[in-house]
Scaffold this motif. Structure first.
Motif, PDB file in Angstrom:
ATOM      1  N   ARG A 196      43.564  39.386 -19.133  1.00 25.01           N
ATOM      2  CA  ARG A 196      44.965  39.809 -19.048  1.00 25.01           C
ATOM      3  C   ARG A 196      45.363  40.295 -20.434  1.00 25.01           C
ATOM      4  N   VAL A 197      45.590  41.594 -20.572  1.00 20.84           N
ATOM      5  CA  VAL A 197      45.796  42.186 -21.886  1.00 20.84           C
ATOM      6  C   VAL A 197      47.139  42.895 -21.953  1.00 20.84           C
ATOM      7  N   TYR A 198      47.759  42.841 -23.134  1.00 17.12           N
ATOM      8  CA  TYR A 198      49.068  43.454 -23.331  1.00 17.12           C
ATOM      9  C   TYR A 198      48.907  44.878 -23.871  1.00 17.12           C
ATOM     10  N   ALA A 199      49.546  45.857 -23.212  1.00 17.97           N
ATOM     11  CA  ALA A 199      49.531  47.246 -23.654  1.00 17.97           C
ATOM     12  C   ALA A 199      50.891  47.602 -24.242  1.00 17.97           C
ATOM     13  N   GLU A 200      50.884  48.084 -25.481  1.00 20.65           N
ATOM     14  CA  GLU A 200      52.135  48.475 -26.126  1.00 20.65           C
ATOM     15  C   GLU A 200      52.720  49.738 -25.524  1.00 20.65           C
ATOM     16  N   GLU A 201      51.869  50.571 -24.923  1.00 21.22           N
ATOM     17  CA  GLU A 201      52.335  51.759 -24.213  1.00 21.22           C
ATOM     18  C   GLU A 201      51.366  52.052 -23.075  1.00 21.22           C
ATOM     19  N   GLY A 202      51.884  52.685 -22.036  1.00 21.69           N
ATOM     20  CA  GLY A 202      51.065  52.958 -20.868  1.00 21.69           C
ATOM     21  C   GLY A 202      50.445  54.339 -20.911  1.00 21.69           C
ATOM     22  N   ASN A 203      49.650  54.644 -19.895  1.00 23.30           N
ATOM     23  CA  ASN A 203      49.077  55.974 -19.726  1.00 23.30           C
ATOM     24  C   ASN A 203      48.777  56.194 -18.249  1.00 23.30           C
ATOM     25  N   SER A 204      48.702  57.464 -17.859  1.00 24.74           N
ATOM     26  CA  SER A 204      48.385  57.791 -16.475  1.00 24.74           C
ATOM     27  C   SER A 204      46.886  57.681 -16.239  1.00 24.74           C
ATOM     28  N   ALA A 205      46.482  57.786 -14.988  1.00 24.46           N
ATOM     29  CA  ALA A 205      45.067  57.694 -14.645  1.00 24.46           C
ATOM     30  C   ALA A 205      44.307  58.960 -15.018  1.00 24.46           C
ATOM     31  N   THR A 206      45.015  60.059 -15.217  1.00 27.30           N
ATOM     32  CA  THR A 206      44.375  61.340 -15.512  1.00 27.30           C
ATOM     33  C   THR A 206      43.645  61.279 -16.849  1.00 27.30           C
ATOM     34  N   GLY A 207      42.365  61.614 -16.825  1.00 30.46           N
ATOM     35  CA  GLY A 207      41.593  61.657 -18.062  1.00 30.46           C
ATOM     36  C   GLY A 207      41.259  60.300 -18.641  1.00 30.46           C
ATOM     37  N   ASN A 208      41.483  59.230 -17.894  1.00 30.03           N
ATOM     38  CA  ASN A 208      41.219  57.887 -18.422  1.00 30.03           C
ATOM     39  C   ASN A 208      40.366  57.102 -17.438  1.00 30.03           C
ATOM     40  N   GLY A 209      39.343  57.744 -16.914  1.00 31.39           N
ATOM     41  CA  GLY A 209      38.468  57.068 -15.972  1.00 31.39           C
ATOM     42  C   GLY A 209      39.159  56.664 -14.684  1.00 31.39           C
ATOM     43  N   GLY A 210      40.266  57.337 -14.364  1.00 34.15           N
ATOM     44  CA  GLY A 210      41.002  57.009 -13.152  1.00 34.15           C
ATOM     45  C   GLY A 210      41.825  55.747 -13.253  1.00 34.15           C
ATOM     46  N   LEU A 211      42.030  55.231 -14.483  1.00 35.01           N
ATOM     47  CA  LEU A 211      42.763  53.976 -14.663  1.00 35.01           C
ATOM     48  C   LEU A 211      44.141  54.238 -15.257  1.00 35.01           C
ATOM     49  N   ALA A 212      45.175  53.857 -14.518  1.00 35.31           N
ATOM     50  CA  ALA A 212      46.535  53.912 -15.040  1.00 35.31           C
ATOM     51  C   ALA A 212      46.866  52.566 -15.674  1.00 35.31           C
ATOM     52  N   ILE A 213      47.434  52.596 -16.878  1.00 32.74           N
ATOM     53  CA  ILE A 213      47.841  51.392 -17.598  1.00 32.74           C
ATOM     54  C   ILE A 213      49.354  51.388 -17.725  1.00 32.74           C
ATOM     55  N   LYS A 214      49.970  50.280 -17.396  1.00 34.11           N
ATOM     56  CA  LYS A 214      51.415  50.167 -17.548  1.00 34.11           C
ATOM     57  C   LYS A 214      51.734  49.475 -18.874  1.00 34.11           C
ATOM     58  N   LYS A 215      52.898  49.773 -19.417  1.00 31.85           N
ATOM     59  CA  LYS A 215      53.344  49.063 -20.604  1.00 31.85           C
ATOM     60  C   LYS A 215      53.604  47.606 -20.223  1.00 31.85           C
ATOM     61  N   GLY A 216      53.041  46.692 -21.030  1.00 33.84           N
ATOM     62  CA  GLY A 216      53.160  45.272 -20.719  1.00 33.84           C
ATOM     63  C   GLY A 216      51.808  44.704 -20.351  1.00 33.84           C
ATOM     64  N   TRP A 217      51.814  43.676 -19.518  1.00 38.81           N
ATOM     65  CA  TRP A 217      50.579  42.977 -19.181  1.00 38.81           C
ATOM     66  C   TRP A 217      49.802  43.707 -18.086  1.00 38.81           C
ATOM     67  N   ALA A 252      42.643  39.230 -26.156  1.00 38.55           N
ATOM     68  CA  ALA A 252      42.687  38.766 -24.768  1.00 38.55           C
ATOM     69  C   ALA A 252      41.356  38.155 -24.353  1.00 38.55           C
ATOM     70  N   LEU A 253      40.258  38.791 -24.779  1.00 39.20           N
ATOM     71  CA  LEU A 253      38.942  38.270 -24.430  1.00 39.20           C
ATOM     72  C   LEU A 253      38.684  36.932 -25.113  1.00 39.20           C
ATOM     73  N   LEU A 254      39.100  36.816 -26.363  1.00 37.37           N
ATOM     74  CA  LEU A 254      38.940  35.561 -27.089  1.00 37.37           C
ATOM     75  C   LEU A 254      39.706  34.435 -26.404  1.00 37.37           C
ATOM     76  N   LEU A 255      40.936  34.708 -26.002  1.00 41.95           N
ATOM     77  CA  LEU A 255      41.742  33.691 -25.337  1.00 41.95           C
ATOM     78  C   LEU A 255      41.128  33.276 -24.004  1.00 41.95           C
ATOM     79  N   LYS A 256      40.635  34.244 -23.239  1.00 40.59           N
ATOM     80  CA  LYS A 256      40.056  33.914 -21.933  1.00 40.59           C
ATOM     81  C   LYS A 256      38.738  33.162 -22.106  1.00 40.59           C
ATOM     82  N   ALA A 257      37.929  33.574 -23.078  1.00 38.88           N
ATOM     83  CA  ALA A 257      36.624  32.934 -23.273  1.00 38.88           C
ATOM     84  C   ALA A 257      36.744  31.483 -23.717  1.00 38.88           C
ATOM     85  N   THR A 258      37.823  31.154 -24.420  1.00 39.10           N
ATOM     86  CA  THR A 258      38.003  29.787 -24.905  1.00 39.10           C
ATOM     87  C   THR A 258      38.993  28.994 -24.061  1.00 39.10           C
ATOM     88  N   SER A 259      39.381  29.534 -22.921  1.00 39.98           N
ATOM     89  CA  SER A 259      40.321  28.838 -22.045  1.00 39.98           C
ATOM     90  C   SER A 259      39.612  27.717 -21.290  1.00 39.98           C
TER      91      SER A 259
END
Length: 355
Positions: A196-217, A252-259
């Motif tokens: 679960r990772v926090y994004a400071e800004e989002g992006n559309s799926a276009t040109g990003n491997g088909g993955l849309a990222i929203k601002k926030g978690w 985020a990976l560090l937090l999940k790995a040590t959870s």
């Protein structure tokens, strides 16, 4: 030095906490003993987790030994004795330990250029561990090659030249080096069931491997994590914004790995260890035995003890040879070098970082 030049990611701000941020040990955590050395970032992720489950130490020790490769990653030339402006500098042996983590996103047989360049500083008596991201477009002097983007040093001469370049730029000694690739990040993410990772800004799926990222978690699996850390063209500051994403992902990976969810699952630990070390290359001075010895000293480290920052720059520009570049903040870099040499990074961040 402006807030855009050196920023903390995810600490001391008003973002909502992720459940993995919750510590189960309360306020009674024992004081840390003095660390003489520390592991690379990937070593921390692996060995901090596996040593929590004693029954798996034997198996995992064998698996790590089988996976990790040692190579000549450090330069043969000594670190600098004078700063770029001619000021004498002293690099003592007892002012903490510096590691360079190199992440390669070469998607073929060529070495390519380094896409993740992170300097990890562990104080002599740490309360925090500082990770300084060097943007790959930072315009610097490369020994024997004139001025170019910092990641060109890796293309020209691998880790030894990259280490020499950073040592000259900042005026420090780098003690150890580790290299991994983005496929390793993908495998580690899937091994712990996603992050679960926090994004400071989002992006559309276009040109990003088909993955849309929203601002926030965002909840990401391994393939989605690769798209998340690779995107830069839709982000407001390009390579700088991508670097911030990469550091947010590492947190985020560090937090999940040590959870507790992970460390109570032996199969998850085994999968994570295998994925983390499968493509891990370290310098010849960092043996698996040394990693295991000092991992015992890191069992109290938490994700919130790791602070992320970006190396100081003043803005953006272009160069006829290098193309788009990030312009080094010479004064800021000198202050960063002084803080690393004097083991005063906490004070430096308190003064020069805008939370």
């Amino acid at each position: 030095m402006s807030g855009q030049n050196l920023d903390l990611l995810g600490f001391g701000d008003d973002r909502p906490e992720t459940p993995d941020d919750t510590r189960e040990d309360g306020a009674g955590r024992p004081p840390r003993r003095r660390l003489r050395r520390v592991l690379t970032v990937v070593g921390v992720l692996v060995l901090l987790v596996v040593l929590v489950v004693g029954g798996f130490v034997g198996y995992l020790g064998w698996r790590v030994s089988d996976n990790v490769t040692q190579a000549d990653l450090l330069p043969t030339v000594p670190p600098p004795t004078v700063a770029a402006d001619g000021t004498p500098i002293t690099i003592g042996p007892d002012k903490g330990t510096n590691f360079l983590l190199v992440g390669s996103d070469s998607r073929g047989a060529d070495r390519g250029r380094a896409d993740v360049i992170v300097l990890v500083h562990v104080p002599e008596d740490p309360q925090t561990i500082q990770m300084v991201h060097f943007p790959r477009d930072l315009f610097v002097s490369i020994p024997g090659h004139g001025k170019n983007k910092i990641n060109a040093a890796y293309a020209f001469g691998g880790e030894p030249l990259l280490v020499e370049t950073i040592q000259d730029l900042v005026g420090i000694r780098i003690d150890h080096v580790a290299r991994t690739d983005f496929e390793g990040f993908k495998g580690m993410t899937d091994a712990v069931g996603g992050v679960r990772v926090y994004a400071e800004e989002g992006n559309s799926a276009t040109g990003n491997g088909g993955l849309a990222i929203k601002k926030g978690w965002n909840e990401l699996n391994g393939e989605q994590a690769l798209a998340f850390v690779r995107e830069r063209y839709q982000l407001s500051e390009g390579d700088i914004s991508r670097g911030r994403r990469q550091m947010a992902f590492v947190k985020a990976l560090l937090l999940k790995a040590t959870s507790a969810e992970t460390v109570r699952n032996p199969l998850a630990i085994a999968r994570f260890t295998d994925a983390a070390t499968k493509n891990l290359v370290v310098d010849r001075g960092l043996s698996v035995g040394t990693m295991k010895d000092y991992a015992l000293e890191l069992r109290d480290i938490r994700g919130s003890d790791v602070v992320f920052a970006t190396a100081p720059f003043t803005g953006f520009g272009t160069d006829p040879t290098a193309g788009s570049i990030d312009i080094v903040d010479e004064k800021g870099m000198a202050l960063l070098g002084e803080a690393l040499r004097e083991d005063t990074m906490d004070d430096y961040l308190d003064v020069f970082v805008t939370p």
